[in-house]
Design an enzyme around this catalytic site. Structure first.
Site, short mmCIF file in Angstrom:
data_model
loop_
_atom_site.label_atom_id
_atom_site.label_comp_id
_atom_site.label_asym_id
_atom_site.label_seq_id
_atom_site.Cartn_x
_atom_site.Cartn_y
_atom_site.Cartn_z
N HIS A 31 -19.25 -0.91 64.43
CA HIS A 31 -20.66 -0.61 64.12
C HIS A 31 -21.09 -1.22 62.79
CE1 HIS A 31 -20.36 2.25 67.38
NE2 HIS A 31 -21.60 2.66 67.21
N SER A 44 -27.24 9.85 70.53
CA SER A 44 -25.89 9.59 70.01
C SER A 44 -25.12 10.86 69.71
CB SER A 44 -26.00 8.73 68.77
OG SER A 44 -25.87 9.51 67.62
C1 MIC Z 1 -25.38 4.78 69.13
O1 MIC Z 1 -25.36 4.03 70.11
O2 MIC Z 1 -26.39 5.43 68.79
C2 MIC Z 1 -24.12 4.94 68.31
C3 MIC Z 1 -24.36 4.34 66.99
O3 MIC Z 1 -23.06 4.27 68.93
C4 MIC Z 1 -23.83 6.44 68.23
C5 MIC Z 1 -22.78 6.80 67.29
C6 MIC Z 1 -23.22 6.78 65.87
O4 MIC Z 1 -24.33 7.20 65.55
O5 MIC Z 1 -22.40 6.37 65.04
C7 MIC Z 1 -23.49 7.08 69.57
O6 MIC Z 1 -23.97 6.66 70.58
O7 MIC Z 1 -22.82 8.13 69.59
FE1 SF4 Z 2 -22.38 0.28 69.76
FE2 SF4 Z 2 -23.61 2.56 70.43
FE3 SF4 Z 2 -24.75 0.18 70.87
FE4 SF4 Z 2 -22.68 0.88 72.29
S1 SF4 Z 2 -24.67 1.90 72.28
S2 SF4 Z 2 -23.03 -1.11 71.36
S3 SF4 Z 2 -21.46 2.01 70.82
S4 SF4 Z 2 -24.29 1.08 68.88
#
Ligand code: MIC
Ligand code: SF4
Length: 640
Positions: free
Chosen positions: A65, A533
């Site tokens: 990330h 998320s």
């Molecule tokens: C997202 O797609 O919103 C994330 C970033 O992957 C999040 C996790 C996060 O906020 O670090 C998720 O989907 O859980």
């Molecule tokens: Fe990364 Fe979340 Fe996006 Fe998937 S949905 S690519 S885990 S930020």
């Protein structure tokens, strides 16, 4: 009576409770995964538990990330995570190795096992026949310590796929169709289990696209059978020994059944600003597009990107479009480089990004003002792209690539003849960017940078909660609204005092100061509060600002669990009409001493002199957690 797949896997992992829908159960967790944006907190919490080595069969820490290093913060977090992994028995997937869900599918997922991940798209591994669930970092830390995972036994929805996809129609269109039918609230309290003849026409990465975006339905997870197609995938990954067959019994019973005829589907898009705002590409029409982005854990597998390369070969990206592509894993990237497909992509004029989440989480590539951007991602919430007034459409890689060359939203059928990309008989295997944990952990020193601040500790829940209504919000408030991400805020994920200054920053910049000045206070939400998320920062940072309770019409599963874990009461209106009686700045008062005896609590609105009832629906265990001020305090009380 026959069993479905969910019942079979749950039964072999259940530790306490009764598997009837709605009952609290606990299950044993075989594997865990974390990513860097939630992982630092998860490992700080794991360290606080004092367990010398993870007790799971496998735990993996991914960096995917926070890979844009514009200051020391993200790099420091990577170093912390690498040293923590070495010390506590965790595999470490280095930055550049790929997106956690894609890599986990390729290299680690095992049919029939349970996986708990600190990311909401952990259900991606359901494409391999796992029960893979997204949760807050603290729940994952507990699982790494060998503790059970608690959940309410979901209902099981059977999505029966019949027929076969037409040319240019893809797995993304199947899940978009399901989102159209069920909406972003439709999967709450449910697991989606796929069955039917259509399943046999879908490869594992295609199944994973579908289970990945089951998160957007609000579902606990989604699962496919493990069959010969699964076996072939694992064999091509040189992991055939991980395979076992998993299928529902022929007389299996489900709580609900939805049938989708694959032959009837067309290319679809989710229009701004919700993944369930779905229409056919042909209905939306040829709207001009300024940006196309291909990647994310939903659609960046080898076959996805080979399909894109085939469309781009010999064509050029339209002059008014910026096309960016991020491959899902190093395996995918290297295979494209070696077979020449990458050259076709580059030659077309695509901008190649790192193998990471990237633009999906607002880490770069924010579109221009008011731009229309077509993305192969899973979320198009307002502002998530980093540009508040951008209009994000979610689509398949085929629609995205066709659009990139024409400059307008395009049904790929217009491109003419279609040849399906075949799954490779053998993937390129090189795990050198996955570092196994140290055997001799005594010599490993965990390195913490100055951005990694200690975990804030909550106080016990007071007997009376009194405070101002700080914010009144509508339906489907996402965790991106509560605790925004993006390149500026994400580097503060290990620093709660600093990140708390951004709570609700896209809605009301004064929120943090007002919350602190009024000594906490309340937030009022509509339906499905906290969707999206798994980031526990959306509970942890409000907790740090003093918030003690959220009142909403309903909550999303992971966010509700995170609120409880950090000692914030999630309350729902007994009578939804009472939502209307509250205005911002009203002073509310709730007595919390009787949580054990009564599920309904009385809220006094001392500003307008009214009273109304809210429910807490907490289990006895959760009541103790909230009263203690959160799961960490509760665990400490119980271990001393
Ligand atoms: C997202 O797609 O919103 C994330 C970033 O992957 C999040 C996790 C996060 O906020 O670090 C998720 O989907 O859980
Ligand atoms: Fe990364 Fe979340 Fe996006 Fe998937 S949905 S690519 S885990 S930020």
């Amino acid at each position: 009576m026959g069993q479905n797949i969910v019942q079979k896997i749950m039964k072999s992992h259940i530790l306490t409770g009764d598997m009837a829908p709605g009952q609290e159960i606990s299950i044993g967790i075989d594997q865990t995964l974390t990513q860097d944006a939630t992982g630092t907190m998860a490992y700080l919490q794991f360290e606080a538990m004092g367990v010398p080595r993870v007790k799971t069969k496998l735990s993996v820490s991914y960096i995917d990330h926070n890979t844009l290093q514009t200051g020391f913060e993200n790099a420091d977090d990577h170093r912390f995570l690498q040293t923590v992994a070495a010390k506590y028995g965790i595999y470490f997937s280095r930055p550049g190795n790929g997106i956690c869900h894609q890599v986990h599918l390729e290299r680690f997922g095992v049919p029939g096992m349970t996986l708990l991940g600190s990311d909401s798209h952990t259900p991606t591994a359901g494409g391999l026949g796992m029960i893979a669930i997204g949760a807050g970092g603290l729940d994952v830390a507990v699982a790494m310590g060998g503790g059970p995972f608690y959940l309410h036994m979901p209902k099981v929805v059977n999505v029966k796929l019949t027929g076969q996809l037409n040319p240019w129609v893809s797995a993304k269109d199947i899940i978009l169709e399901l989102l159209r039918i069920m909406t972003v609230k439709g999967g709450v309290g449910k697991i989606i289990e796929y069955s039917g003849e259509g399943v046999k026409t879908l490869t594992v990465p295609e199944r994973a696209t579908i289970t990945n975006m089951g998160a957007e339905l609000g579902a606990t997870t989604s699962v496919f059978p493990s069959d010969d197609i699964t076996r072939a995938f694992l064999k091509a990954q040189k992991r055939e020994d991980a395979w076992s067959a998993i299928a529902a019994d022929s007389d299996a019973v489900y709580d609900e059944t939805i049938e989708i005829d694959l032959s009837g589907l067309e290319p679809m898009v989710a229009q701004p600003h919700s993944p369930d705002n779905v229409a056919r590409v042909s209905q939306v029409g040829a709207i001009p597009v300024q940006q196309v982005v291909i990647g994310s854990c939903t659609n960046s597998s080898y076959t996805d990107l080979m399909g894109v390369a085939r469309i781009l070969k010999g064509r050029k990206v339209h002059p008014s479009v910026s096309l960016s592509i991020s491959p899902g894993s190093r395996q995918v990237f290297e295979m494209l480089a070696r077979n020449g497909a990458l050259a076709d992509i580059i030659s077309a004029g695509a901008r190649i990004l790192e193998t990471a989440c990237g633009p999906c989480i607002g880490m770069g590539q924010s579109p221009s003002s008011e731009a229309v951007t077509v993305r192969t991602f899973n979320r198009n919430f307002e502002g998530r792209s980093g540009t508040v007034d951008a209009k994000v459409y979610l689509a398949s890689p085929e629609v995205a690539a066709a659009t990139a060359v024409t400059g307008v939203l395009t049904d790929p059928k217009q491109l003419g003849e279609f040849t399906k990309i075949k799954m490779p008989g053998e993937f390129l295997i090189d795990d050198s960017m996955i570092i196994p944990p140290e055997e001799n952990t005594a010599k490993v020193k965990v390195i913490r940078g100055p951005n990694i601040k200690p975990l804030p500790v909550n106080k016990k829940l007071p007997g009376t909660l009194k405070g101002l209504t700080l914010l009144k919000l509508g339906d489907n408030i996402t965790t991106d609204h509560i605790m925004p991400a993006g390149a500026k805020i994400l580097p503060l994920r290990s620093n709660i005092p600093a990140i708390s200054q951004f709570v609700f920053s896209g809605i009301d910049l004064s929120f943090p100061d007002r919350a602190v000045d009024s000594g906490g206070g309340f937030v009022i939400g509509g339906q499905n509060y906290g969707q999206g998320s798994s980031r526990e920062h959306a509970a942890l940072a409000p907790m740090y600002l003093g918030i003690k309770a959220i009142m909403a019409k309903s909550f999303a599963r992971i966010h509700r669990a995170n609120l409880i874990n950090f000692g914030i009461l999630p309350l729902t209106f007994v009578n939804e009409k009472d939502y209307e009686t509250i205005t911002e700045d009203d002073t509310l008062e709730i007595g919390t001493t009787n949580l054990n005896k009564e599920t309904e609590l009385t809220v006094k609105n001392t500003t307008n002199g009214t009273e109304f009832k809210v429910r807490h629906d907490l289990t006895p265990r959760q009541i103790k957690i909230v009263k203690a001020g959160g799961l960490l305090n509760y665990t400490k009380q119980h271990s001393s």
